[in-house]
Design an enzyme around this catalytic site. Structure first.
Site, PDB file in Angstrom:
ATOM      1  NE  ARG A  61      -3.923   2.043   2.309  1.00  0.00           N
ATOM      2  CZ  ARG A  61      -4.237   2.632   3.273  1.00  0.00           C
ATOM      3  NH1 ARG A  61      -3.467   2.386   4.400  1.00  0.00           N
ATOM      4  NH2 ARG A  61      -5.066   3.638   3.251  1.00  0.00           N
ATOM      5  CG  HIS A  65      -0.939   5.648  -0.054  1.00  0.00           C
ATOM      6  ND1 HIS A  65      -1.468   6.291   1.083  1.00  0.00           N
ATOM      7  CD2 HIS A  65      -1.785   4.707  -0.336  1.00  0.00           C
ATOM      8  CE1 HIS A  65      -2.878   5.994   1.286  1.00  0.00           C
ATOM      9  NE2 HIS A  65      -3.092   4.663   0.409  1.00  0.00           N
ATOM     10  CG  ASN A  94      -7.995  11.235   5.802  1.00  0.00           C
ATOM     11  OD1 ASN A  94      -8.387  11.106   6.905  1.00  0.00           O
ATOM     12  ND2 ASN A  94      -9.027  11.436   5.066  1.00  0.00           N
ATOM     13  CG  HIS A 194      -8.212  -3.286  -1.408  1.00  0.00           C
ATOM     14  ND1 HIS A 194      -9.099  -2.187  -1.412  1.00  0.00           N
ATOM     15  CD2 HIS A 194      -6.917  -2.667  -1.193  1.00  0.00           C
ATOM     16  CE1 HIS A 194      -8.764  -1.236  -1.397  1.00  0.00           C
ATOM     17  NE2 HIS A 194      -7.299  -1.354  -1.255  1.00  0.00           N
TER      18      HIS A 194
END
Ligand code: HEM
Ligand SMILES: *[C@@H]1O[C@H](CO)[C@@H](O)[C@H](O)[C@H]1NC(C)=O
Ligand SMILES: *[C@@H]1O[C@H](CO)[C@@H](O)[C@H](O)[C@H]1NC(C)=O
Ligand SMILES: *[C@@H]1O[C@H](CO)[C@@H](O)[C@H](O)[C@H]1NC(C)=O
Ligand SMILES: *[C@@H]1O[C@H](CO)[C@@H](O)[C@H](O)[C@H]1NC(C)=O
Ligand SMILES: *[C@@H]1O[C@H](CO)[C@@H](O)[C@H](O)[C@H]1NC(C)=O
Ligand SMILES: *[C@@H]1O[C@H](CO)[C@@H](O)[C@H](O)[C@H]1NC(C)=O
Ligand SMILES: *[C@@H]1O[C@H](CO)[C@@H](O)[C@H](O)[C@H]1NC(C)=O
Ligand SMILES: *[C@@H]1O[C@H](CO)[C@@H](O)[C@H](O)[C@H]1NC(C)=O
Length: 327
Positions: A61, A65, A94, A194
């Protein structure tokens, strides 16, 4: 004059070729300058991921990003400092983004700096470690051409603007991906990541408790699955608990994520959204009708493509000494 012109054009052509050749990633970029680099990354992954398998997902991940904000340039790794280019870095984006594994990358970097100081970029470490991590979970391998340079700017606003939120619908997802030169096929394939890892309740609890602001549930979510999720995520505000995204095979890289999507058991709205577009849904059905190896092959190509997004090469950027700080 005419001759000069065509000479000029040819010369410019060569120049453009030279510049673009220099500005490209290549397989085995460190073969001369740090021949053990890729092996050191692989050994580190093998050693540490077997102790902490959930890290594999975290590193995969992180690569995503990294690539989606200013290109795959390691800017995701930078800590906030007083300098204006890194005052509020992507790391403080966030809180829902909940990235993990920074210490892991720092650990590989320390070994590489011992082996060949100032040679291997943090951006390449992330790209290589992501590939090796997926392999350790039983997933495919892919080519990781190297030669990425590290960026010197990291900006929280840019992270928030470029990383798709879990609430995104299909249209918005395609825009986020198109902004990075990735198409609908890439979107469906890369979302297949995922199949490993976890999601915090805060990333999807609105689907369970307050979908349209009337205390309702997302009708696109399987009712029985919603009951199970609610047993884990007890309230709308739980931002501590997390669940497996692909329950039962959370540590195995396989096709079951897509099986769940067709059963309306995708965890995020962004997962469910992939079945709201007819061509995307048909593509998913196609993946499921083939052997896992075909998904692996396609996923590998999409990862290689993602790993090239807006990369810095040649003399752009720098090779960081520490991944958390610009030199
Ligand atoms: C299509 C848009 C995407 C959205 C909206 C999205 C969103 C998310 C969210 C919300 C989480 C859970 C974070 C948490 O609550 O802890 C997550 C986890 C994860 N995502 Fe995505 N993601 C997307 C695409 C991707 C891509 C392209 C990759 C990699 C190729 C990826 C790899 C992962 C992995 C491996 C995890 C598990 C991380 C862990 O276990 O720590 N995602 N994603
Ligand atoms: C970077 O910041 C994190 C907290 O956000 C901290 O845990 C980490 O130790 C810092 N890294 C370095 C190399 O100082
Ligand atoms: C900030 O980024 C700009 C643009 O890349 C660069 O020219 C400048 O040197 C950077 N400043 C610092 C302190 O790194
Ligand atoms: C999680 O929720 C608690 C209580 O509502 C709040 O104090 C905290 O700031 C939240 N943390 C994050 C990361 O949003
Ligand atoms: C971060 O990016 C935003 C959006 O592009 C920009 O408005 C802001 O000035 C940047 N912040 C810094 C400190 O450069
Ligand atoms: C899609 O993006 C637009 C523009 O950023 C935003 O206003 C809208 O809320 C988004 N919709 C969804 C479902 O994410
Ligand atoms: C997306 O791009 C890949 C090549 O990178 C291509 O094979 C595929 O057909 C494209 N998909 C669409 C829907 O255009
Ligand atoms: C976290 O995500 C939830 C649901 O997607 C959203 O309502 C909330 O505003 C987000 N929290 C922050 C701090 O962005
Ligand atoms: C559900 O959403 C509505 C509208 O945003 C809000 O007024 C209400 O307080 C929310 N309910 C809960 C339990 O947070």
């Amino acid at each position: 004059m005419r001759k000069m012109n065509s000479f000029g054009i040819i010369f410019l052509g060569f120049l453009a070729l030279a510049v673009s050749a220099q500005a490209q990633l290549k397989l085995g970029f460190y073969q001369q300058t740090c021949p053990k680099a890729e092996q050191i990354v692989l050994d580190y992954v093998k050693k540490h991921i077997s102790n902490a398998p959930s890290l594999a997902a975290a590193i995969l991940r992180m690569h995503f990003h990294d690539c989606f904000v200013r290109g795959c340039d390691g800017s995701v790794l930078l800590n906030s400092t007083k300098t204006s280019n890194a005052s509020q870095t992507e790391k403080v984006a966030n809180p829902n983004l909940t990235l993990r594994g920074f210490g892991f990358i720092d650990g590989v970097k320390i070994l590489l700096e011992k082996e060949c100081p100032g040679v291997v970029s943090c951006a390449d470490i992330v790209a290589l470690a992501a590939r090796d991590s997926v392999v350790t979970t039983g997933g495919p391998s892919w080519n990781v051409p190297t030669g990425r340079r590290d960026g010197i700017i990291s900006n929280v606003t840019e992270a928030n603007n470029n990383i798709p939120p879990p609430t995104a619908d299909f249209r918005n997802l395609t825009i986020f991906f198109a902004n990075k030169g990735l198409n609908i096929t890439d979107l469906v394939l890369l979302s297949g990541a995922h199949t490993i890892g976890i999601g915090h309740c805060s990333s999807f609890s609105a689907r369970l408790y307050n979908f349209t602001g009337r205390g309702d549930q997302d009708p696109a979510l399987d009712k029985f699955y919603a009951v199970k999720l609610k047993q884990k995520c007890r309230s709308l505000n739980d931002n501590v608990t997390f669940v497996e995204m692909d329950p039962g095979s959370v540590r195995t890289f396989d096709l079951s994520y897509y099986q769940l999507l067709l059963k309306r058991r995708g965890l995020f709205q962004s997962d469910a959204a992939l079945t709201t577009n007819a061509p995307a849904k048909a593509y998913i059905a196609g993946l499921l009708s083939g052997p896992p190896q075909e998904f692996f092959r396609q996923f590998a190509l999409a990862m290689e493509k993602m790993g090239r997004v807006e990369v810095k090469t040649g003399t752009a950027g720098e090779i960081r000494k520490q991944c958390a700080f610009v030199n």
